[in-house]
Scaffold this motif. Structure first.
Motif, short mmCIF file in Angstrom:
data_model
loop_
_atom_site.label_atom_id
_atom_site.label_comp_id
_atom_site.label_asym_id
_atom_site.label_seq_id
_atom_site.Cartn_x
_atom_site.Cartn_y
_atom_site.Cartn_z
N ARG A 227 0.84 -1.18 0.00
CA ARG A 227 0.00 0.00 0.00
C ARG A 227 0.89 1.24 0.00
NH1 ARG A 227 -5.05 -1.74 0.52
NH2 ARG A 227 -5.78 0.41 0.62
N PHE A 228 0.29 2.42 -0.23
CA PHE A 228 1.11 3.61 -0.44
C PHE A 228 1.49 4.32 0.86
CE2 PHE A 228 -3.31 5.01 -0.53
CZ PHE A 228 -3.31 6.09 0.33
N GLY A 229 0.81 4.02 1.98
CA GLY A 229 1.06 4.75 3.22
C GLY A 229 2.43 4.48 3.79
N ALA A 230 3.09 5.53 4.27
CA ALA A 230 4.40 5.39 4.90
C ALA A 230 4.68 6.62 5.76
CB ALA A 230 5.51 5.23 3.85
N THR A 231 5.48 6.41 6.80
CA THR A 231 5.93 7.50 7.66
C THR A 231 7.44 7.39 7.81
OG1 THR A 231 3.87 7.72 8.91
CG2 THR A 231 5.87 8.44 10.01
N ARG A 232 8.10 8.54 7.77
CA ARG A 232 9.57 8.56 7.90
C ARG A 232 9.96 9.51 9.01
NH1 ARG A 232 7.50 8.61 3.02
NH2 ARG A 232 8.18 7.14 1.42
N LEU A 233 10.82 9.05 9.88
CA LEU A 233 11.35 9.87 10.97
C LEU A 233 12.85 10.03 10.77
CD1 LEU A 233 9.54 8.18 14.01
CD2 LEU A 233 8.75 10.11 12.63
N HIS A 234 13.37 11.22 11.06
CA HIS A 234 14.80 11.50 10.90
C HIS A 234 15.32 12.20 12.15
CE1 HIS A 234 14.21 10.48 6.67
NE2 HIS A 234 13.20 11.34 6.65
N ALA A 235 16.43 11.70 12.67
CA ALA A 235 16.98 12.27 13.90
C ALA A 235 17.31 13.75 13.73
CB ALA A 235 18.25 11.50 14.29
N ALA A 236 17.80 14.14 12.56
CA ALA A 236 18.20 15.52 12.33
C ALA A 236 17.02 16.48 12.48
CB ALA A 236 18.83 15.67 10.95
N GLU A 237 15.81 16.00 12.16
CA GLU A 237 14.63 16.85 12.29
C GLU A 237 14.32 17.19 13.74
OE1 GLU A 237 12.21 15.26 8.32
OE2 GLU A 237 11.53 14.73 10.34
N HIS A 238 14.88 16.40 14.66
CA HIS A 238 14.64 16.61 16.09
C HIS A 238 15.90 17.05 16.81
CE1 HIS A 238 10.67 14.77 15.54
NE2 HIS A 238 11.29 13.93 14.74
N ASP A 239 16.90 17.49 16.03
CA ASP A 239 18.16 18.00 16.59
C ASP A 239 18.83 16.97 17.50
OD1 ASP A 239 17.88 20.50 15.30
OD2 ASP A 239 16.51 21.16 16.89
N GLN A 240 18.80 15.70 17.10
CA GLN A 240 19.42 14.63 17.86
C GLN A 240 20.43 13.90 16.98
OE1 GLN A 240 18.92 14.52 20.91
NE2 GLN A 240 16.80 14.91 21.48
N ALA A 241 21.43 13.31 17.63
CA ALA A 241 22.41 12.52 16.89
C ALA A 241 21.78 11.23 16.36
CB ALA A 241 23.60 12.19 17.79
N ALA A 242 20.78 10.71 17.08
CA ALA A 242 20.13 9.46 16.68
C ALA A 242 18.76 9.39 17.33
CB ALA A 242 20.98 8.26 17.09
N LEU A 243 17.88 8.60 16.73
CA LEU A 243 16.58 8.32 17.33
C LEU A 243 16.69 7.22 18.37
CD1 LEU A 243 14.54 8.37 14.00
CD2 LEU A 243 14.41 10.10 15.81
N GLY A 244 17.70 6.39 18.21
CA GLY A 244 17.93 5.28 19.13
C GLY A 244 19.18 4.55 18.70
N TYR A 245 19.40 3.38 19.29
CA TYR A 245 20.60 2.59 19.01
C TYR A 245 20.25 1.10 19.06
CZ TYR A 245 22.98 6.98 19.99
OH TYR A 245 23.38 8.30 19.96
N VAL A 246 21.12 0.28 18.46
CA VAL A 246 20.99 -1.17 18.54
C VAL A 246 22.28 -1.71 19.12
CG1 VAL A 246 20.60 -3.31 17.27
CG2 VAL A 246 19.46 -1.19 16.52
N ALA A 247 22.17 -2.44 20.21
CA ALA A 247 23.36 -2.97 20.88
C ALA A 247 23.18 -4.45 21.16
CB ALA A 247 23.63 -2.22 22.19
N ASP A 248 24.27 -5.21 21.02
CA ASP A 248 24.23 -6.64 21.33
C ASP A 248 23.96 -6.83 22.81
OD1 ASP A 248 24.88 -7.03 18.71
OD2 ASP A 248 26.95 -7.70 19.09
N ASN A 249 23.09 -7.80 23.13
CA ASN A 249 22.79 -8.08 24.54
C ASN A 249 24.04 -8.47 25.32
OD1 ASN A 249 20.17 -7.64 23.76
ND2 ASN A 249 19.49 -9.76 23.99
N ARG A 250 24.90 -9.28 24.70
CA ARG A 250 26.10 -9.71 25.42
C ARG A 250 27.02 -8.53 25.69
NH1 ARG A 250 31.30 -11.87 24.03
NH2 ARG A 250 32.11 -13.12 25.77
N TRP A 251 27.13 -7.62 24.74
CA TRP A 251 27.97 -6.44 24.94
C TRP A 251 27.43 -5.58 26.09
CZ3 TRP A 251 32.38 -4.34 24.88
CH2 TRP A 251 32.54 -2.95 24.89
N MET A 252 26.11 -5.39 26.14
CA MET A 252 25.54 -4.62 27.24
C MET A 252 25.80 -5.30 28.57
SD MET A 252 21.99 -2.83 26.00
CE MET A 252 21.14 -4.30 25.48
N GLY A 253 25.66 -6.63 28.59
CA GLY A 253 25.93 -7.36 29.82
C GLY A 253 27.38 -7.22 30.28
#
Length: 426
Positions: A95-121
């Motif tokens: 379908r044609f619907g879509a939403t896009r979010l960009h960190a720069a639009e919110h003056d942030q370096a990132a919207l979030g992060y992905v980290a390995d569970n073992r690394w966090m532990g």
């Protein structure tokens, strides 16, 4: 009154339990904390250098969670292997619907992060080595008895069981251990009738630090940027929602055919799927506990609420709850009250309740809304996604939800440690 063996016992030393222990060591250092963990701990398990595995399981960290880890002085270590999410693309397949979010639009370096569970532990363990937190491992909590001054907790190690007394017990061992039910907590469970297949995949096109939330007629899927924190790589973390029959079918396929089937469901936004790693899976259920506290006991993390993973809200919600609990413990300690008093734990419940109710509704409504295939609802979804993309106010609300900063302030109102770094210095 006899002196208690410790002030707080945390059942479970995983991500939630270890984070709570670290936060208390930073924010309420006068409390004596004991962590009871089923897996053995050894300095040998803490290597000086970390080499990520292709098949490493990972967790999505919202921007609000980064702020919390900064407050705990952990982010400078953790960020070495945390892949930023700079863009989020939400779409409805076919379908044609879509939403896009960009960190720069919110003056942030990132919207979030992905980290390995073992690394966090590993990062948490490294930090905890320099604290007074006491570990009982390998061991498990097998029972609890209330006392006038707190609780008596039964801790089993091998064939031996001994008793430890404390002001409070916090259950942080997830929702599958059975300790929650053993203590008499009542859960509400909604079975989605689906399974989450988790794997890492490679594509011919780089992810460009983009997270994709793709809703299909067969269920939602997510692809999160994974790998290098500084270079847009070709590896993503996959969460693929499948029915029982579809899961059995996918697991029976060769890796090449798995990639082909994934291509059919996701499309070509990342080019061709060239590799899929080890596939893990588990049934999807929404589990909540209306009353997560009782005298001397509190539930946190997945023991208190387990959400559908496709929206990436579970651990971030848990982290905010942990900090709310820490703040109540800090206030109780400053006022000379027991941290296990029901009034103290009820304040934690009341302060966290609105956050978890809103997050559960947000996550669950996405799954239910995009799970409907009727044409009128599909058209309404498209209009909604387009509206989010075009209306600044609605888009900002959606972005704040995704970033984990839509509810109460994520960081404790408490002076930051001296080694806290500022996001503005990046």
């Amino acid at each position: 009154m006899a002196r208690l063996d410790t002030d707080l016992i945390i059942a479970g030393g995983g991500l939630a339990g270890a984070t709570l222990a670290l936060a208390l060591s930073r924010m309420v250092p006068s409390l004596r904390v004991t962590v009871v963990e089923a897996f053995p701990l050894s300095l040998d398990a803490l290597p000086e250098s970390y080499q990520p595995s292709y098949d490493a399981r990972s967790t999505a960290l919202a921007w609000g969670s980064r702020l919390i880890f900064e407050e705990l002085g952990l982010w400078s270590r953790l960020s070495a292997h945390a892949t930023p999410i700079e863009h989020i693309h939400v779409s409805d397949r076919g379908r044609f619907g879509a939403t896009r979010l960009h960190a720069a639009e919110h003056d942030q370096a990132a919207l979030g992060y992905v980290a390995d569970n073992r690394w966090m532990g590993l990062c948490l363990m490294r930090e905890l080595l320099d604290t007074r937190v006491r570990w009982e491992a390998p061991a498990e909590v097998v029972g609890m008895m209330p006392l006038p001054e707190g609780v008596r907790v039964s801790v089993k190690s091998g064939e031996h069981t001994r008793e430890l007394t404390a002001q409070c017990l916090v259950v942080a061992d997830g929702g599958r251990s059975g300790l929650r039910e053993e203590l008499g907590f009542r859960t509400r469970v909604h079975d989605y009738g689906q399974n989450a297949l988790i794997a890492n995949v490679s594509t011919t096109e780089s992810h460009g630090f983009t997270a994709f939330e793709r809703f299909t007629d067969a269920g939602p899927m997510a692809l999160l940027p994974h790998g290098s924190p500084s270079r847009a790589a070709h590896q993503s973390a996959l969460v693929w929602t499948l029915t029982d029959d579809a899961l059995e079918d996918i697991l029976s396929l060769s890796d090449e055919d798995k990639c082909r089937r994934l291509q059919e469901r996701f499309g070509w936004r990342l080019g061709r799927f060239t590799r899929i790693g080890t596939c893990n899976h588990y049934p999807l259920k929404l589990t909540t506990v209306d009353e997560p506290v009782m005298p001397g006991v509190a539930l946190v993390g997945n023991a208190a609420h387990a959400l559908h993973p496709v929206a990436g809200q579970g651990f971030n919600l848990a982290l905010r709850g942990l900090m709310t609990l820490v703040e109540q413990f800090r206030l109780a300690e400053a006022q000379g009250a027991s941290i296990g008093d029901l009034a103290v734990l009820k304040r934690y419940q009341a302060l966290h309740q609105q956050d978890w109710q809103q997050t559960v509704r947000f996550s669950d409504s996405l799954i239910r809304l995009f799970g409907e295939s009727l044409p009128p609802l599909a058209a309404a979804r498209d209009a909604g996604l387009v509206g989010l993309d075009l209306l600044p106010g609605a888009k900002r609300w959606f972005a704040r939800k995704a970033m984990g900063i839509g509810g109460r302030r994520a960081v404790i109102d408490h002076p930051a440690p001296a080694n806290r770094e500022s996001a503005k210095n990046e």
